[in-house]
Write an enzyme that holds these catalytic residues in place. Structure first.
Site: not given
Length: 448
Positions: A220-223
């Site tokens: 996800s964007k967290r990565h």
RNA sequence: GGUCCCAUCGUCCAGAGGCCUAGGACACCGCCCUUUCAAGGCGGCGACACGGGUUCGAAUCCCGUUGGGACCGCCA
């Protein structure tokens, strides 16, 4: 039974850019189509009126082109199965929904059309990757409390839902092989139910293992990076990302890990795709990217490095392509990303960057006379300005003057590049040219 | 909570009953080369989740346990 050529499709929804997971799915579809001589269809699933945008659609197309994935039919390349955007295929959805309604397998409620989920039917399919899978129909679509949940096929706004639209489109587009992420394996029974209600033959399904982040959670964007273009900005080559992604969930029988697109197409087999979710490992991406750069012809590599030099404030346009390509060749595979290659080679394009790094205390005053003498003789008396000639000249000189390679070569590298690490210093000097070397040495008062 | 999926070194992959004292790659560590390493060469560390079966024999087949993931939207 006749073996028909695969017609596969990649069906992104234009509600975001092409991220790594999507690129992985697109890549495997492309690989299978190209390997088998089949057809690769690009279909835009824009039934979410709220979130779909033309800009996202464009960036997905651009992202695929960047990766080198071309399609045979798509929104910008009409074939005989168009339109290639779901928003243009409304009559189909209506037609089949009416059929379902007429046969009593669907009903209307609150302005939406629901597909009635049957009970007691065993749904089975043989996934090309995961093997035999079976689910009871009443378990295929459930509410949080476990009760059966009929499937909405036409939303209140008149648009079809995902699970319904895919079925209708895949059927009307003659898609016979559906390759998609494993997160869809749970949707497959619902779709099969619809195929059966319509009396249609389901395609072959092949689900791909998920790509997980370092924390083993769905990407996800967290990565970090989301769009494939972010990878470009981070210094990765299309060939590097392509090669790396191909290795997630698959590997050639031969064990070969670095390959070109052509080789991947040749070697790819759907049957050897793995089932285990794969964790995205940036270290490996770095390695693969570096290997791909090493295999690139210098002038071609120049094409990808040039913008990064410019971004750093250097002026590649003031040098000839041959000089720059030769400089990159001299780098000898150093640097894992285009950014690193651009940085590590900056002294070939500018003396200013060397001056900024140069620390006078690195060269002691006691050593200066000897260095001045040597550099003066090297730049004047070395007949040929080639690495080989310089090395021979230097070896003879240090033997005659009781010096050492270390004593003279290290300061030379320092003065020429402002770095402690570089390719062989004579190769660097040769690439820079005799005059430029004299200029740099003279600037530091190192010419006798 | 329910359903589905998965399970070999830290990570990515080999392994489709004996070829496995489990192989390769990345990373890591060490050594070598050398004017330096961010290039090259060599080597090392390191895994079949656990428990039952089946079998002469299991990493490979079956069952269970545990662990992980995905999904449970009129999103796709």
């Amino acid at each position: 039974m006749t073996i028909e050529k695969p017609r596969v499709r990649f069906a992104p929804s234009p509600t975001g850019t092409l991220h790594i997971g999507g690129a992985h799915t697109a890549l495997f579809n492309w690989l299978w189509a190209r390997h088998t001589g089949g057809t690769f269809v690009l279909r835009i699933e824009d039934t979410d009126r709220e979130r779909s945008t033309k800009e996202f659609e464009q960036s997905i197309l651009d992202g695929m082109r960047w990766m080198g994935l071309d399609w045979d039919e798509g929104p910008d390349k009409e074939g005989s199965y168009g339109p290639y955007r779901q928003s243009g295929r409304m009559e189909n959805y209506k037609k089949y929904a009416d059929q379902l309604l007429a046969s009593g397998l669907a009903y209307e409620q609150d302005g939406a059309v629901f597909f009635k989920v049957p009970e007691g039917k065993l749904i089975t399919f043989d996934d090309a990757v995961y093997g035999h899978i079976e689910v009871m129909s009443e378990k295929a679509s459930v509410n949080q409390d476990g009760t059966i949940k009929d499937i909405v096929i036409i939303k209140k706004d008149g648009m079809p839902t995902y699970n319904y639209a895919v079925v209708i489109d895949d059927h009307t587009m003659d898609i016979n092989t559906v390759i998609r992420g494993e997160d869809h394996i749970i949707n497959t029974p619902k779709q099969i139910l619809i195929y059966q209600a319509l009396g249609l033959e389901p395609p072959t399904f092949a689900h791909l293992p998920m790509i997980l982040g370092k924390d083993k959670k769905k990407l996800s964007k967290r990565h970090g990076a989301t769009s494939v273009f972010d990878y470009n900005d981070m210094g990765y080559l299309p060939d590097g990302v392509f090669n790396f992604l191909a290795l997630l969930g698959w590997s050639p029988r031969s064990g070969q890990e670095i390959f070109s697109r052509e080789e991947a197409v040749e070697l790819f087999e759907l049957s050897s795709v793995t089932k285990k979710p794969a964790v995205l490992d940036m270290d490996k991406l770095n390695f693969v990217n570096q290997e791909q750069m090493k295999r690139m012809e210098p002038h071609k590599l120049l094409g990808v490095i040039r913008p990064f030099w410019t971004k750093m404030g250097l002026k590649p346009e003031t040098f000839s392509d041959d000089y720059l390509a030769s400089a990159l060749h001299t780098m000898g595979g150093r640097g894992q990303t285009t950014i690193e290659v651009a940085e590590y080679s900056d002294y070939f394009l500018s003396f200013d960057v060397v001056r900024e790094r140069y620390d006078a205390s690195e060269i002691t005053e006691e050593k200066r006379p000897l260095l001045k003498k040597f550099y003066g003789e090297l730049t004047e008396k070395c007949a040929e300005w080639t690495p080989e000639a310089m090395e021979i000249f230097t070896k003879e000189w240090i033997a005659a003057n009781e010096s050492s390679m270390k004593e003279v070569a290290l300061p030379l590298r320092w003065a020429l590049t402002g770095r402690k690490v570089s390719p062989g210093v004579f190769e660097v000097a040769a690439q820079l040219g005799r005059e430029e070397c004299k200029n740099r040495l003279n600037y530091y008062n190192l010419l006798g």
